[in-house]
Design a protein around this motif. Structure first.
Motif, PDB file in Angstrom:
ATOM      1  N   ARG A  25     -32.566  15.306   7.897  1.00 27.03           N
ATOM      2  CA  ARG A  25     -33.181  14.317   8.793  1.00 27.03           C
ATOM      3  C   ARG A  25     -32.215  13.219   9.269  1.00 27.03           C
ATOM      4  NH1 ARG A  25     -39.466  13.561   6.873  1.00 27.03           N
ATOM      5  NH2 ARG A  25     -40.062  15.688   7.453  1.00 27.03           N
ATOM      6  N   PRO A  26     -31.372  12.658   8.407  1.00 32.89           N
ATOM      7  CA  PRO A  26     -30.422  11.649   8.923  1.00 32.89           C
ATOM      8  C   PRO A  26     -29.486  12.221  10.007  1.00 32.89           C
ATOM      9  CG  PRO A  26     -30.514  11.533   6.541  1.00 32.89           C
ATOM     10  CD  PRO A  26     -31.297  12.745   6.940  1.00 32.89           C
ATOM     11  N   PHE A  27     -29.110  13.479   9.842  1.00 33.16           N
ATOM     12  CA  PHE A  27     -28.259  14.126  10.838  1.00 33.16           C
ATOM     13  C   PHE A  27     -29.016  14.315  12.156  1.00 33.16           C
ATOM     14  CE2 PHE A  27     -26.454  18.080  12.714  1.00 33.16           C
ATOM     15  CZ  PHE A  27     -25.210  17.560  13.039  1.00 33.16           C
ATOM     16  N   VAL A  28     -30.300  14.649  12.079  1.00 35.20           N
ATOM     17  CA  VAL A  28     -31.134  14.816  13.273  1.00 35.20           C
ATOM     18  C   VAL A  28     -31.273  13.476  13.992  1.00 35.20           C
ATOM     19  CG1 VAL A  28     -33.460  15.389  14.084  1.00 35.20           C
ATOM     20  CG2 VAL A  28     -32.369  16.810  12.353  1.00 35.20           C
ATOM     21  N   ILE A  29     -31.496  12.415  13.240  1.00 30.82           N
ATOM     22  CA  ILE A  29     -31.598  11.085  13.844  1.00 30.82           C
ATOM     23  C   ILE A  29     -30.282  10.726  14.526  1.00 30.82           C
ATOM     24  CG2 ILE A  29     -31.829   8.614  13.333  1.00 30.82           C
ATOM     25  CD1 ILE A  29     -33.850   9.462  11.117  1.00 30.82           C
ATOM     26  N   PHE A  30     -29.165  11.031  13.875  1.00 30.61           N
ATOM     27  CA  PHE A  30     -27.851  10.785  14.476  1.00 30.61           C
ATOM     28  C   PHE A  30     -27.687  11.575  15.779  1.00 30.61           C
ATOM     29  CE2 PHE A  30     -23.477  12.328  15.008  1.00 30.61           C
ATOM     30  CZ  PHE A  30     -22.838  11.119  15.259  1.00 30.61           C
ATOM     31  N   LEU A  31     -28.109  12.828  15.799  1.00 28.03           N
ATOM     32  CA  LEU A  31     -27.996  13.649  17.006  1.00 28.03           C
ATOM     33  C   LEU A  31     -28.870  13.116  18.149  1.00 28.03           C
ATOM     34  CD1 LEU A  31     -27.894  17.310  15.614  1.00 28.03           C
ATOM     35  CD2 LEU A  31     -26.027  15.978  16.601  1.00 28.03           C
ATOM     36  N   VAL A  32     -30.071  12.656  17.822  1.00 26.01           N
ATOM     37  CA  VAL A  32     -30.958  12.099  18.851  1.00 26.01           C
ATOM     38  C   VAL A  32     -30.342  10.814  19.425  1.00 26.01           C
ATOM     39  CG1 VAL A  32     -33.218  11.024  19.256  1.00 26.01           C
ATOM     40  CG2 VAL A  32     -33.053  13.165  17.965  1.00 26.01           C
ATOM     41  N   CYS A  33     -29.802   9.965  18.567  1.00 26.35           N
ATOM     42  CA  CYS A  33     -29.150   8.737  19.044  1.00 26.35           C
ATOM     43  C   CYS A  33     -27.931   9.071  19.901  1.00 26.35           C
ATOM     44  CB  CYS A  33     -28.730   7.855  17.867  1.00 26.35           C
ATOM     45  SG  CYS A  33     -30.122   7.131  16.995  1.00 26.35           S
ATOM     46  N   LEU A  34     -27.151  10.044  19.448  1.00 30.07           N
ATOM     47  CA  LEU A  34     -25.981  10.473  20.209  1.00 30.07           C
ATOM     48  C   LEU A  34     -26.407  11.021  21.576  1.00 30.07           C
ATOM     49  CD1 LEU A  34     -22.899  10.926  20.139  1.00 30.07           C
ATOM     50  CD2 LEU A  34     -23.376  13.212  19.249  1.00 30.07           C
TER      51      LEU A  34
END
Length: 146
Positions: free
Chosen positions: A29-38
């Motif tokens: 999930r933290p990686f998914v949040i990072f990808l959405v922000c990116l």
């Protein structure tokens, strides 16, 4: 813009589906949040860059300044011709000077918008006519660009 948007719709749907699958795994999930922000930052910066490259920003700037200039009806009250004058250091290309203004304003097409009651009003651009016509009011390109 349409040719850029249509493929982006399908790419976004696929990305959303993949991110939804990854979201189900709590460790990722933290990686998914990072990808959405990116993704959001990338698209915002991409839109801003596209506006500059496609001259959208320049055209918008010219039309905003034109509104201020042409709203001063007293300046053009006794004019028969609006003469768009080039700056001294113009390169006479379609990116600066009166040629760019003519392109932005579609020749004389802008007159019916800014001066709907003055049917006899004309416009002359310095790149076509080096000598201002009689009874003309001059608008320097530097008032519109930069």
């Amino acid at each position: 813009m349409v040719r850029l948007t249509i493929p982006l719709i399908f790419i976004s749907i696929i990305e959303g589906f993949i991110l939804a699958l990854l979201w189900k795994r709590k460790a990722i999930r933290p990686f998914v949040i990072f990808l959405v922000c990116l993704y959001l930052v990338w698209n915002y910066c991409g839109i801003k860059q596209h506006e500059v490259i496609s001259t959208y920003s320049l055209e918008s700037s010219i039309t905003k300044k034109a509104i201020k200039i042409f709203d001063d009806k007293s300046r053009f009250e006794n004019c028969k011709v609006i003469y768009i004058k080039d700056p001294k250091n113009t390169k006479l290309s379609s990116w600066d000077g009166s040629q760019k203004i003519a392109l932005t304003f579609s020749g004389e097409s802008f007159l019916s918008y800014y001066f709907p009651l003055k049917k006899e009003l004309e416009v002359a651009y310095e790149y076509k006519s080096k000598i201002p016509p009689e009874g003309s009011c001059t608008v320097n390109v530097s008032e519109l660009i930069k």
